[in-house]
Motif scaffolding. Sequence first.
Motif, PDB file in Angstrom:
ATOM      1  N   LEU A   1       0.791  -1.225   0.000  1.00  0.00           N
ATOM      2  CA  LEU A   1       0.000   0.000   0.000  1.00  0.00           C
ATOM      3  C   LEU A   1       0.829   1.283   0.000  1.00  0.00           C
ATOM      4  CD1 LEU A   1      -3.100  -0.910   2.167  1.00  0.00           C
ATOM      5  CD2 LEU A   1      -2.904  -0.708  -0.310  1.00  0.00           C
ATOM      6  N   GLU A   2       2.042   1.256   0.528  1.00  0.00           N
ATOM      7  CA  GLU A   2       2.865   2.453   0.450  1.00  0.00           C
ATOM      8  C   GLU A   2       3.199   2.779  -1.009  1.00  0.00           C
ATOM      9  OE1 GLU A   2       6.243   2.084   2.965  1.00  0.00           O
ATOM     10  OE2 GLU A   2       5.064   2.162   4.828  1.00  0.00           O
ATOM     11  N   GLN A   3       3.537   1.745  -1.773  1.00  0.00           N
ATOM     12  CA  GLN A   3       3.795   1.946  -3.205  1.00  0.00           C
ATOM     13  C   GLN A   3       2.518   2.313  -3.934  1.00  0.00           C
ATOM     14  OE1 GLN A   3       4.904  -0.654  -1.228  1.00  0.00           O
ATOM     15  NE2 GLN A   3       6.379  -1.872  -2.396  1.00  0.00           N
ATOM     16  N   VAL A   4       1.403   1.703  -3.518  1.00  0.00           N
ATOM     17  CA  VAL A   4       0.111   2.012  -4.135  1.00  0.00           C
ATOM     18  C   VAL A   4      -0.204   3.500  -3.992  1.00  0.00           C
ATOM     19  CG1 VAL A   4      -2.393   1.716  -3.887  1.00  0.00           C
ATOM     20  CG2 VAL A   4      -0.900  -0.290  -3.966  1.00  0.00           C
ATOM     21  N   GLU A   5      -0.021   4.037  -2.796  1.00  0.00           N
ATOM     22  CA  GLU A   5      -0.272   5.465  -2.571  1.00  0.00           C
ATOM     23  C   GLU A   5       0.550   6.320  -3.533  1.00  0.00           C
ATOM     24  OE1 GLU A   5       0.450   6.630   1.426  1.00  0.00           O
ATOM     25  OE2 GLU A   5      -1.006   5.248   2.297  1.00  0.00           O
ATOM     26  N   GLN A   6       1.839   6.018  -3.655  1.00  0.00           N
ATOM     27  CA  GLN A   6       2.722   6.800  -4.514  1.00  0.00           C
ATOM     28  C   GLN A   6       2.284   6.738  -5.970  1.00  0.00           C
ATOM     29  OE1 GLN A   6       6.648   5.243  -3.779  1.00  0.00           O
ATOM     30  NE2 GLN A   6       6.569   5.713  -1.585  1.00  0.00           N
ATOM     31  N   GLU A   7       1.913   5.540  -6.408  1.00  0.00           N
ATOM     32  CA  GLU A   7       1.507   5.364  -7.807  1.00  0.00           C
ATOM     33  C   GLU A   7       0.191   6.071  -8.102  1.00  0.00           C
ATOM     34  OE1 GLU A   7       3.189   3.455 -10.469  1.00  0.00           O
ATOM     35  OE2 GLU A   7       4.663   4.178  -9.010  1.00  0.00           O
TER      36      GLU A   7
ATOM     37  N   PHE B   1     -13.130  -0.250   5.840  1.00  0.00           N
ATOM     38  CA  PHE B   1     -12.395   0.881   6.402  1.00  0.00           C
ATOM     39  C   PHE B   1     -12.356   2.007   5.376  1.00  0.00           C
ATOM     40  CE2 PHE B   1     -10.612  -3.057   8.121  1.00  0.00           C
ATOM     41  CZ  PHE B   1     -10.821  -2.866   9.485  1.00  0.00           C
ATOM     42  N   HIS B   2     -13.046   3.104   5.650  1.00  0.00           N
ATOM     43  CA  HIS B   2     -13.018   4.271   4.780  1.00  0.00           C
ATOM     44  C   HIS B   2     -11.790   5.117   5.119  1.00  0.00           C
ATOM     45  CE1 HIS B   2     -16.962   3.997   2.759  1.00  0.00           C
ATOM     46  NE2 HIS B   2     -17.323   3.334   3.850  1.00  0.00           N
ATOM     47  N   CYS B   3     -11.142   5.614   4.100  1.00  0.00           N
ATOM     48  CA  CYS B   3      -9.943   6.439   4.311  1.00  0.00           C
ATOM     49  C   CYS B   3      -9.739   7.308   3.086  1.00  0.00           C
ATOM     50  CB  CYS B   3      -8.725   5.545   4.577  1.00  0.00           C
ATOM     51  SG  CYS B   3      -8.374   4.339   3.263  1.00  0.00           S
ATOM     52  N   THR B   4      -8.526   7.730   2.843  1.00  0.00           N
ATOM     53  CA  THR B   4      -8.171   8.468   1.636  1.00  0.00           C
ATOM     54  C   THR B   4      -6.968   7.794   0.991  1.00  0.00           C
ATOM     55  OG1 THR B   4      -6.630   9.950   2.767  1.00  0.00           O
ATOM     56  CG2 THR B   4      -8.957  10.644   2.681  1.00  0.00           C
ATOM     57  N   VAL B   5      -6.655   8.224  -0.226  1.00  0.00           N
ATOM     58  CA  VAL B   5      -5.481   7.657  -0.899  1.00  0.00           C
ATOM     59  C   VAL B   5      -4.230   7.836  -0.041  1.00  0.00           C
ATOM     60  CG1 VAL B   5      -3.909   8.017  -2.851  1.00  0.00           C
ATOM     61  CG2 VAL B   5      -6.371   7.812  -3.248  1.00  0.00           C
ATOM     62  N   GLY B   6      -4.112   8.983   0.601  1.00  0.00           N
ATOM     63  CA  GLY B   6      -2.921   9.269   1.398  1.00  0.00           C
ATOM     64  C   GLY B   6      -2.837   8.526   2.710  1.00  0.00           C
ATOM     65  N   THR B   7      -3.928   7.855   3.108  1.00  0.00           N
ATOM     66  CA  THR B   7      -3.917   7.137   4.392  1.00  0.00           C
ATOM     67  C   THR B   7      -4.189   5.643   4.224  1.00  0.00           C
ATOM     68  OG1 THR B   7      -6.271   7.659   4.775  1.00  0.00           O
ATOM     69  CG2 THR B   7      -4.629   9.183   5.685  1.00  0.00           C
ATOM     70  N   LEU B   8      -4.061   5.134   3.021  1.00  0.00           N
ATOM     71  CA  LEU B   8      -4.314   3.708   2.786  1.00  0.00           C
ATOM     72  C   LEU B   8      -3.393   2.819   3.615  1.00  0.00           C
ATOM     73  CD1 LEU B   8      -4.932   3.634  -1.074  1.00  0.00           C
ATOM     74  CD2 LEU B   8      -6.464   2.671   0.669  1.00  0.00           C
ATOM     75  N   ALA B   9      -2.091   3.062   3.520  1.00  0.00           N
ATOM     76  CA  ALA B   9      -1.120   2.225   4.240  1.00  0.00           C
ATOM     77  C   ALA B   9      -1.315   2.333   5.746  1.00  0.00           C
ATOM     78  CB  ALA B   9       0.300   2.617   3.855  1.00  0.00           C
ATOM     79  N   GLN B  10      -1.523   3.538   6.233  1.00  0.00           N
ATOM     80  CA  GLN B  10      -1.725   3.761   7.665  1.00  0.00           C
ATOM     81  C   GLN B  10      -2.977   3.049   8.161  1.00  0.00           C
ATOM     82  OE1 GLN B  10      -2.059   7.918   8.733  1.00  0.00           O
ATOM     83  NE2 GLN B  10      -3.073   7.444  10.665  1.00  0.00           N
ATOM     84  N   THR B  11      -4.052   3.126   7.394  1.00  0.00           N
ATOM     85  CA  THR B  11      -5.315   2.490   7.775  1.00  0.00           C
ATOM     86  C   THR B  11      -5.164   0.977   7.841  1.00  0.00           C
ATOM     87  OG1 THR B  11      -6.573   4.282   6.767  1.00  0.00           O
ATOM     88  CG2 THR B  11      -7.750   2.225   7.162  1.00  0.00           C
ATOM     89  N   ALA B  12      -4.493   0.406   6.861  1.00  0.00           N
ATOM     90  CA  ALA B  12      -4.283  -1.039   6.860  1.00  0.00           C
ATOM     91  C   ALA B  12      -3.426  -1.466   8.050  1.00  0.00           C
ATOM     92  CB  ALA B  12      -3.630  -1.478   5.551  1.00  0.00           C
ATOM     93  N   LYS B  13      -2.389  -0.705   8.326  1.00  0.00           N
ATOM     94  CA  LYS B  13      -1.494  -1.027   9.442  1.00  0.00           C
ATOM     95  C   LYS B  13      -2.225  -0.947  10.775  1.00  0.00           C
ATOM     96  CE  LYS B  13       2.968   0.215  11.497  1.00  0.00           C
ATOM     97  NZ  LYS B  13       4.154   1.119  11.408  1.00  0.00           N
ATOM     98  N   GLU B  14      -3.014   0.096  10.964  1.00  0.00           N
ATOM     99  CA  GLU B  14      -3.719   0.287  12.233  1.00  0.00           C
ATOM    100  C   GLU B  14      -4.748  -0.812  12.487  1.00  0.00           C
ATOM    101  OE1 GLU B  14      -5.392   4.161  11.872  1.00  0.00           O
ATOM    102  OE2 GLU B  14      -3.542   5.201  12.492  1.00  0.00           O
ATOM    103  N   ASN B  15      -5.236  -1.417  11.410  1.00  0.00           N
ATOM    104  CA  ASN B  15      -6.279  -2.441  11.548  1.00  0.00           C
ATOM    105  C   ASN B  15      -5.782  -3.850  11.231  1.00  0.00           C
ATOM    106  OD1 ASN B  15      -8.917  -0.852  12.081  1.00  0.00           O
ATOM    107  ND2 ASN B  15      -7.900   0.294  10.445  1.00  0.00           N
ATOM    108  N   ASN B  16      -4.446  -3.991  11.111  1.00  0.00           N
ATOM    109  CA  ASN B  16      -3.816  -5.302  10.896  1.00  0.00           C
ATOM    110  C   ASN B  16      -4.337  -6.009   9.646  1.00  0.00           C
ATOM    111  OD1 ASN B  16      -2.233  -5.196  13.346  1.00  0.00           O
ATOM    112  ND2 ASN B  16      -4.142  -5.593  14.460  1.00  0.00           N
TER     113      ASN B  16
END
Length: 251
Positions: A168-174, A200-215
């Motif tokens: 997801l970190e690469q996904v955000e950048q792309e 989990f609703h979020c934004t493009v910029g918080t995809l990786a963070q959201t996934a990490k916070e929710n395992n």
Amino acid sequence: MIHFIGAGPGAVDLITVRGAKLLGEADVIIYAGSLVNPDVLSYKKEDCVVYDSAGMTMEDVIAVMVETEAKGQTTVRLHTGDPALFGAIREQMDELDKLELTYAVTPGVSAFSGAAAALQAEYTLPEVSQSVIITRMAGRTPVPEGEELRKMASHGCTMVLFLSTGLLEQVEQELMAGAYTSETPAAIVYKATWPEQKVFHCTVGTLAQTAKENNITKTALITIGGFLGSTYERSKLYDPTFTHGYREASK
């Protein structure tokens, strides 16, 4: 006879009527145990032989099919979702063609449809997006030249990403190298239609963070686009001021 069947996105009752009927008639079932809800096997008959393909190679799978055909029995190859999407069925069918063995494909409800249901959302909204791109992030398996995620993202339409949750970190950048911003609406749908489904609703910029916070590390779809927002135009189909072949516009 060999049947490739889409098991649906997860819920046992989201397999098609045809798929459930064929499961009940099968003498041998080879199912993708790492992805298919094992409860779907409740449709099988008591003496059916079941193989979990998670630890099998394609050659192993074909060998079971050949053996079953030699006995004059029926094989079901059970894939998750719809087998036409990331199902790896073409290579199996090509091998069966070489062996002159007969097969048929029964479509299934794709996980991308299950994700929309979980989100209670419509992918195609007037004046927002009339196209859906279904793709994935390049990882250990590359994507064809010209289908890099940033190029797909350049269209700015609705996107659904399979097989990308661990990147997801690469996904955000792309995505942000395309037409989206860090504030573009996004959502992660974990195990759509399964009993343990999570959204989990979020934004493009918080995809990786959201996934990490929710395992969330796998078995999830990533959805992106304005369809997740609140602004859109009413459909002309049911607009009383719009004339079409079945109705005159009201004055």
